[in-house]
Design a protein around this motif. Structure first.
Motif, PDB file in Angstrom:
ATOM      1  N   GLY A 108       0.786  -1.234   0.000  1.00  0.00           N
ATOM      2  CA  GLY A 108       0.000   0.000   0.000  1.00  0.00           C
ATOM      3  C   GLY A 108       0.814   1.278   0.000  1.00  0.00           C
ATOM      4  O   GLY A 108       0.258   2.367  -0.028  1.00  0.00           O
ATOM      5  N   THR A 111       0.384   3.329  -3.304  1.00  0.00           N
ATOM      6  CA  THR A 111      -0.918   3.999  -3.364  1.00  0.00           C
ATOM      7  C   THR A 111      -0.895   5.265  -2.503  1.00  0.00           C
ATOM      8  O   THR A 111      -1.339   6.340  -2.928  1.00  0.00           O
ATOM      9  CB  THR A 111      -2.019   3.036  -2.866  1.00  0.00           C
ATOM     10  OG1 THR A 111      -1.980   1.861  -3.683  1.00  0.00           O
ATOM     11  CG2 THR A 111      -3.395   3.673  -2.963  1.00  0.00           C
ATOM     12  N   LYS A 147      -6.427   3.464  -8.025  1.00  0.00           N
ATOM     13  CA  LYS A 147      -6.860   3.534  -6.622  1.00  0.00           C
ATOM     14  C   LYS A 147      -6.871   4.967  -6.091  1.00  0.00           C
ATOM     15  O   LYS A 147      -7.436   5.234  -5.037  1.00  0.00           O
ATOM     16  CB  LYS A 147      -5.985   2.626  -5.765  1.00  0.00           C
ATOM     17  CG  LYS A 147      -6.217   1.153  -6.118  1.00  0.00           C
ATOM     18  CD  LYS A 147      -5.302   0.236  -5.378  1.00  0.00           C
ATOM     19  CE  LYS A 147      -5.878  -0.076  -4.015  1.00  0.00           C
ATOM     20  NZ  LYS A 147      -5.080  -1.143  -3.345  1.00  0.00           N
TER      21      LYS A 147
END
Ligand SMILES: CC(C)(COP(=O)(O)OP(=O)(O)OC[C@H]1O[C@@H](n2cnc3c(N)ncnc32)[C@H](O)[C@@H]1OP(=O)(O)O)[C@@H](O)C(=O)NCCC(=O)NCCS
Length: 178
Positions: A108, A111, A147
């Motif tokens: 993550g 992102t 995203k």
């Protein structure tokens, strides 16, 4: 709890670590497939030594205070040939990024890095749309854009790239008026 992902201006002293990260296979595959790590490092070094001569702003990406990647943004109008080839509109901004630390990927960080980069761009260019074009085969890069709300516009080769592979061209509009 995951440590925070933060950006700070990249410095000359960071280039040793960036050199290591640039050579990690998952970065080299996309970042230096048509050039060399040495050439890229030299481009980065020149930008940091002569900031007034460059249209590209570079940042270190830190995870809990440790440098795990880098990113950059620029006004497409400062690179007119590339802007025309990719179809960038007036005032649009481009960006590139990498998370190279093997311990930081696929959890993550990318992102969150793109979210931080978009905020940083809008701090400098509050009305700018963003246009970013990873290679179409670069699933991880496409996912970090998707995203963060980027929308796919087109998939095609771009004539100013050093290869003929298709690029996935994504846009994110200017920030909503508050
Ligand atoms: C693109 C990049 C920044 C993503 O960073 P990351 O921290 O691994 O990304 P995240 O953990 O936030 O994952 C984002 C998505 O990508 C997917 N992903 C991550 N690595 C992947 C891989 N090797 N192959 C396919 N998908 C991958 C994740 O599963 C996630 O998607 P999901 O939510 O649908 O599952 C990183 O892979 C990278 O630096 N790549 C090399 C440099 C590069 O390609 N830069 C972009 C040039 S434009």
């Amino acid at each position: 709890m995951e440590p925070p992902v933060t950006l700070r201006p990249l410095q000359l002293a960071d280039l040793g670590r960036v050199d290591q990260l640039l050579r990690e296979p998952q970065v080299a595959r996309w970042w230096t497939s048509d050039t060399t790590a040495e050439r890229e490092l030299e481009r980065f070094r020149r930008r940091l030594v002569e900031p007034a001569e460059t249209a590209t702003r570079m940042y270190a990406v830190e995870l809990g205070g440790t440098l795990v990647g880098w990113c950059q943004w620029y006004r497409w109008q400062d690179y007119p040939s590339e802007a025309a080839a990719v179809g960038a509109g007036r005032g649009e901004v481009g960006a590139d990024y990498a998370v190279g630390d093997p311990g930081a990927i696929a959890r993550g960080v990318g992102t969150r890095m793109v979210a931080a980069l978009v905020s940083e761009i809008w701090r400098h260019e509050p009305l700018a749309g963003l246009l970013v074009a990873p290679q179409a085969a670069n699933t991880a890069s496409r996912r970090v854009l998707e995203k963060n709300g980027f929308l796919l516009v087109e998939v095609r080769p771009v004539s100013t790239e050093p290869h003929n592979r298709p690029m996935a061209i994504y846009r994110l509009g200017p920030p909503p008026a508050s």
